[in-house]
Design a protein around this motif. Structure first.
Motif, PDB file in Angstrom:
ATOM      1  N   ARG A 155      77.803   7.350  35.550  1.00 51.33           N
ATOM      2  CA  ARG A 155      76.954   6.367  35.366  1.00 51.33           C
ATOM      3  C   ARG A 155      75.793   6.760  34.282  1.00 51.33           C
ATOM      4  NH1 ARG A 155      72.916   2.871  39.116  1.00 51.33           N
ATOM      5  NH2 ARG A 155      72.633   1.049  37.806  1.00 51.33           N
ATOM      6  N   TYR A 156      75.817   5.837  33.439  1.00 51.53           N
ATOM      7  CA  TYR A 156      74.907   6.230  32.432  1.00 51.53           C
ATOM      8  C   TYR A 156      73.902   4.693  32.111  1.00 51.53           C
ATOM      9  CZ  TYR A 156      77.920   3.333  29.229  1.00 51.53           C
ATOM     10  OH  TYR A 156      78.530   2.435  28.688  1.00 51.53           O
ATOM     11  N   GLY A 157      72.720   4.893  31.519  1.00 54.58           N
ATOM     12  CA  GLY A 157      72.051   3.571  31.504  1.00 54.58           C
ATOM     13  C   GLY A 157      70.652   4.063  30.923  1.00 54.58           C
ATOM     14  N   ASN A 158      70.042   2.818  30.518  1.00 58.31           N
ATOM     15  CA  ASN A 158      68.475   2.953  30.163  1.00 58.31           C
ATOM     16  C   ASN A 158      67.624   2.158  31.311  1.00 58.31           C
ATOM     17  OD1 ASN A 158      66.113   2.488  28.970  1.00 58.31           O
ATOM     18  ND2 ASN A 158      66.566   1.488  27.232  1.00 58.31           N
ATOM     19  N   PHE A 159      67.241   3.202  32.100  1.00 58.30           N
ATOM     20  CA  PHE A 159      66.425   2.536  33.211  1.00 58.30           C
ATOM     21  C   PHE A 159      64.899   2.302  33.165  1.00 58.30           C
ATOM     22  CE2 PHE A 159      70.333   4.765  34.392  1.00 58.30           C
ATOM     23  CZ  PHE A 159      70.892   3.721  35.053  1.00 58.30           C
ATOM     24  N   GLY A 160      64.545   2.496  31.624  1.00 58.63           N
ATOM     25  CA  GLY A 160      63.169   2.257  31.278  1.00 58.63           C
ATOM     26  C   GLY A 160      62.751   0.980  30.885  1.00 58.63           C
ATOM     27  N   PRO A 161      61.543   0.701  30.378  1.00 57.33           N
ATOM     28  CA  PRO A 161      61.174  -0.780  30.226  1.00 57.33           C
ATOM     29  C   PRO A 161      61.480  -1.198  29.050  1.00 57.33           C
ATOM     30  CG  PRO A 161      59.119   0.675  30.119  1.00 57.33           C
ATOM     31  CD  PRO A 161      60.428   1.574  30.587  1.00 57.33           C
ATOM     32  N   ILE A 162      61.916  -0.194  27.838  1.00 56.01           N
ATOM     33  CA  ILE A 162      61.916  -0.637  26.417  1.00 56.01           C
ATOM     34  C   ILE A 162      63.501  -0.196  26.056  1.00 56.01           C
ATOM     35  CG2 ILE A 162      59.613  -0.407  25.913  1.00 56.01           C
ATOM     36  CD1 ILE A 162      60.060   1.991  24.654  1.00 56.01           C
ATOM     37  N   THR A 163      63.845  -0.682  24.851  1.00 54.96           N
ATOM     38  CA  THR A 163      65.126  -0.390  24.103  1.00 54.96           C
ATOM     39  C   THR A 163      65.139   0.921  23.834  1.00 54.96           C
ATOM     40  OG1 THR A 163      65.476  -2.605  23.226  1.00 54.96           O
ATOM     41  CG2 THR A 163      66.579  -0.592  22.167  1.00 54.96           C
ATOM     42  N   ALA A 164      66.278   1.679  24.081  1.00 53.63           N
ATOM     43  CA  ALA A 164      66.326   3.257  23.659  1.00 53.63           C
ATOM     44  C   ALA A 164      67.096   3.155  22.662  1.00 53.63           C
ATOM     45  CB  ALA A 164      66.936   4.053  24.712  1.00 53.63           C
ATOM     46  N   PRO A 165      66.671   3.765  21.260  1.00 59.67           N
ATOM     47  CA  PRO A 165      67.125   3.907  20.170  1.00 59.67           C
ATOM     48  C   PRO A 165      68.051   5.211  20.220  1.00 59.67           C
ATOM     49  CG  PRO A 165      65.002   4.432  19.661  1.00 59.67           C
ATOM     50  CD  PRO A 165      65.261   4.195  21.407  1.00 59.67           C
ATOM     51  N   ASN A 166      69.116   5.121  19.268  1.00 56.36           N
ATOM     52  CA  ASN A 166      70.014   6.299  18.810  1.00 56.36           C
ATOM     53  C   ASN A 166      70.341   6.987  20.006  1.00 56.36           C
ATOM     54  OD1 ASN A 166      69.868   5.451  16.365  1.00 56.36           O
ATOM     55  ND2 ASN A 166      67.912   6.111  15.936  1.00 56.36           N
ATOM     56  N   TRP A 167      70.894   6.718  21.053  1.00 52.50           N
ATOM     57  CA  TRP A 167      71.215   7.472  22.287  1.00 52.50           C
ATOM     58  C   TRP A 167      72.554   8.198  22.216  1.00 52.50           C
ATOM     59  CZ3 TRP A 167      75.184   6.206  25.756  1.00 52.50           C
ATOM     60  CH2 TRP A 167      75.695   4.707  25.373  1.00 52.50           C
ATOM     61  N   SER A 168      72.663   9.059  23.139  1.00 51.61           N
ATOM     62  CA  SER A 168      73.853   9.723  23.374  1.00 51.61           C
ATOM     63  C   SER A 168      73.903  10.092  24.709  1.00 51.61           C
ATOM     64  CB  SER A 168      73.814  11.099  22.552  1.00 51.61           C
ATOM     65  OG  SER A 168      72.902  12.191  22.887  1.00 51.61           O
ATOM     66  N   LEU A 169      75.054  10.553  25.219  1.00 54.13           N
ATOM     67  CA  LEU A 169      75.360  10.952  26.535  1.00 54.13           C
ATOM     68  C   LEU A 169      76.069  12.347  26.479  1.00 54.13           C
ATOM     69  CD1 LEU A 169      76.075  10.084  29.701  1.00 54.13           C
ATOM     70  CD2 LEU A 169      78.165   9.177  28.969  1.00 54.13           C
ATOM     71  N   VAL A 170      75.413  13.167  27.400  1.00 56.15           N
ATOM     72  CA  VAL A 170      76.149  14.517  27.541  1.00 56.15           C
ATOM     73  C   VAL A 170      76.098  14.977  28.785  1.00 56.15           C
ATOM     74  CG1 VAL A 170      75.288  17.186  27.133  1.00 56.15           C
ATOM     75  CG2 VAL A 170      74.510  15.241  25.461  1.00 56.15           C
ATOM     76  N   ASP A 171      77.501  15.649  29.196  1.00 54.48           N
ATOM     77  CA  ASP A 171      77.645  15.968  30.705  1.00 54.48           C
ATOM     78  C   ASP A 171      78.443  17.132  30.584  1.00 54.48           C
ATOM     79  OD1 ASP A 171      78.331  15.109  33.373  1.00 54.48           O
ATOM     80  OD2 ASP A 171      80.316  15.590  32.883  1.00 54.48           O
ATOM     81  N   VAL A 172      77.984  18.052  31.610  1.00 54.96           N
ATOM     82  CA  VAL A 172      78.248  19.362  31.534  1.00 54.96           C
ATOM     83  C   VAL A 172      79.354  19.435  32.924  1.00 54.96           C
ATOM     84  CG1 VAL A 172      77.739  21.662  32.038  1.00 54.96           C
ATOM     85  CG2 VAL A 172      76.380  20.233  30.708  1.00 54.96           C
ATOM     86  N   LEU A 173      80.615  19.761  32.443  1.00 60.63           N
ATOM     87  CA  LEU A 173      81.669  20.019  33.648  1.00 60.63           C
ATOM     88  C   LEU A 173      81.392  21.439  34.271  1.00 60.63           C
ATOM     89  CD1 LEU A 173      84.712  18.841  32.339  1.00 60.63           C
ATOM     90  CD2 LEU A 173      83.354  17.838  33.750  1.00 60.63           C
ATOM     91  N   PRO A 174      81.384  21.539  35.599  1.00 58.86           N
ATOM     92  CA  PRO A 174      80.846  22.859  36.242  1.00 58.86           C
ATOM     93  C   PRO A 174      82.089  23.843  35.863  1.00 58.86           C
ATOM     94  CG  PRO A 174      81.192  21.231  38.124  1.00 58.86           C
ATOM     95  CD  PRO A 174      81.737  20.602  36.427  1.00 58.86           C
ATOM     96  N   ALA A 175      81.685  25.178  35.996  1.00 60.53           N
ATOM     97  CA  ALA A 175      82.726  26.306  35.559  1.00 60.53           C
ATOM     98  C   ALA A 175      83.903  26.130  36.381  1.00 60.53           C
ATOM     99  CB  ALA A 175      81.858  27.526  35.683  1.00 60.53           C
ATOM    100  N   GLY A 176      85.028  26.453  35.893  1.00 60.93           N
ATOM    101  CA  GLY A 176      86.283  26.216  36.669  1.00 60.93           C
ATOM    102  C   GLY A 176      86.947  25.214  36.311  1.00 60.93           C
TER     103      GLY A 176
END
Length: 92
Positions: A17-38
């Protein structure tokens, strides 16, 4: 991130789940996820459950702690907006 039960002979599904849970628009965003080793990301496995089509990630690095998946190139995300995607990972 929530892990679902294993399926497909050593393949696990993650829901992100990704999102902007703040009170203002988020400019130029990205999403990063780290898969566990293995675990290794299954190429092309992103399924959009809700929100915009974020496409497939770039595997930017493989570290001792896991693979780093990165989605980039997004402009503004309105306050309160969120999305949900699933990805698959192969157990090594």
């Amino acid at each position: 991130m929530r892990r679902a039960d294993g399926d497909d002979f050593g393949v696990v599904t993650y829901t992100i789940r990704y999102g902007n849970f703040g009170p203002i628009t988020a400019p130029n965003w990205s999403l990063v996820d780290v898969l566990p080793a293995g675990l290794r990301y299954v190429s092309g496995s992103v399924i959009i459950l809700s929100g915009i089509n974020i496409g497939q990630p770039t595997v930017t690095s493989t570290t001792a702690t896991g693979q780093i998946l990165t989605w980039t190139g997004f402009t503004n995300m309105a306050a309160g907006y969120s999305g949900l995607v699933s990805i698959k990972a192969q157990v090594l």
